[in-house]
Design an enzyme around this catalytic site. Structure first.
Site, short mmCIF file in Angstrom:
data_model
loop_
_atom_site.label_atom_id
_atom_site.label_comp_id
_atom_site.label_asym_id
_atom_site.label_seq_id
_atom_site.Cartn_x
_atom_site.Cartn_y
_atom_site.Cartn_z
CB SER A 53 -0.91 0.08 1.16
OG SER A 53 -1.54 1.76 1.28
CE1 TYR A 81 -4.16 -1.91 4.39
CE2 TYR A 81 -3.46 0.18 4.02
CZ TYR A 81 -3.86 -1.54 3.83
OH TYR A 81 -3.88 -1.72 2.10
#
Length: 350
Positions: free
Chosen positions: A142, A167
């Site tokens: 990501s 995350y």
């Protein structure tokens, strides 16, 4: 090839599956179908690919009615025994791991969901590759890993040791684990740092889909950092083209890698990380304006401060993707939003 594709009930996984099948590969799709967002959308994606959702049972393969080379199985990545039995029995050539617990803000509220799926699940996948013969693991990372970095555009040559959310930290951990396995066991691993993906069949927890829902209902939309944000919005077809190009090419080590001046994005081992982004940041307020035009609805904006874990701007350097795979995402935000809204109106019968 025979490919294990995790996250096939998800947004990017659904589109990747369609591309792989179109290109003539055999695919086993895996998904836990968790309730992070409305599971009806996940089941509808599965139905679109010919899966009779009434027949889905945990840990049992279901054949597609419309795609002879596609079978689906409902599994949790953290369930090691079932996952490894699947990988042992099917003997995949490659594994593409797009399954993960997503969302920056949700990771602040539910940290253990991220450890279970993104850490335990990832180690189970890569151990399966090591033990059962898959020679290349492609996995979703990501743009969130860039964290506190302020140098733009974000490059895989940059240090990413300062994440701003759990995350992001789990995605960075995936990259570190992948390198370890590439070094110890010579498994090819390729991480893909996605930048703000959007498009048809998207995720309703992400800004564009969420804004469309709220605008349709006449409700205000929360606009963080008072709209002073930029995102490298990347249309899903561009993402999928990049994913598949990486799948179709075996990963090799970088012969120019220098241990005295190490490049974080590559290695002398068969390890690489790529950015996949549009390479053209868009102001959040311009995205909203374009969405308003396509929907024919004026948004009521609730301007708010920057949220914990968020960054002001994302901007992908994709030079190495161009160099190694001859590819760069190119769909404009105007074209992409038009396609998204066309799907959105059809899906909701508007």
């Amino acid at each position: 090839m025979k490919i294990l594709l995790t996250g096939t009930a998800g947004f990017i996984g659904f589109h990747t599956l369609n591309k792989l099948i179109k290109d003539g590969h055999e695919v086993v799709g895996l998904d836990s179908i968790n309730d992070y967002y409305d599971v009806r959308l996940k089941y509808d994606r599965l139905k679109e690919c010919g899966i009779n959702t009434d027949n889905i049972e945990y840990n049992r393969l279901t054949a597609s009615n419309t795609m002879p080379a596609y079978r689906f199985i409902k599994l949790n990545l953290e369930g090691r025994e079932n996952l490894h039995n699947l990988m042992k029995n099917e003997k995949f050539d490659k594994v593409c791991n797009l399954a993960a617990q997503a969302g920056v803000r949700y990771s602040i509220e539910n940290p253990y969901a991220y450890i279970d799926s993104n850490i335990t699940g990832f180690i189970n996948i890569i151990e399966g590759c090591r033990n059962f013969g898959a020679n290349h693991l492609i996995y979703a990372s990501s743009s969130s890993v860039y964290g506190k970095n302020s140098v733009q555009p974000f490059s895989t040559a940059h240090n990413v040791d300062h994440p701003m959310s759990l995350y992001a930290a789990t995605k960075k951990a995936n990259e570190l684990i992948a390198h370890t396995y590439s070094h110890l066991y010579k498994i090819g691993t390729t991480g893909l740092r996605f930048f703000t993906v959007y498009g048809p069949w998207g995720r309703p927890d992400m800004a564009m889909f969420k804004f469309a829902d709220l605008m349709r209902q006449g409700k205000p939309i929360d606009v963080y950092n008072f709209g002073e944000m930029e995102r490298d919005f990347t249309y899903v077809d561009d993402i999928v083209e990049g994913v598949c190009r990486v799948i179709y090419k075996d990963q090799q080590g970088n012969p120019l890698w220098d241990s005295s001046a190490p490049d974080p994005g590559s290695s002398s081992d068969p390890y690489k990380v790529y950015n996949i982004g549009n390479n053209k940041p868009v102001q959040l307020l311009y995205m909203i304006e374009t969405l308003e035009k396509e929907l024919g609805i004026k948004a009521v904006k609730n301007l708010m401060p920057l949220q914990p874990g968020d960054v002001h701007k994302t901007f992908a350097d994709v030079d190495d993707l161009i160099r190694d795979h001859g590819y760069k995402p190119s769909t404009s935000i105007e074209e992409g939003i038009s396609k998204f809204v066309h799907w959105y109106k059809n899906y909701y019968n508007l």
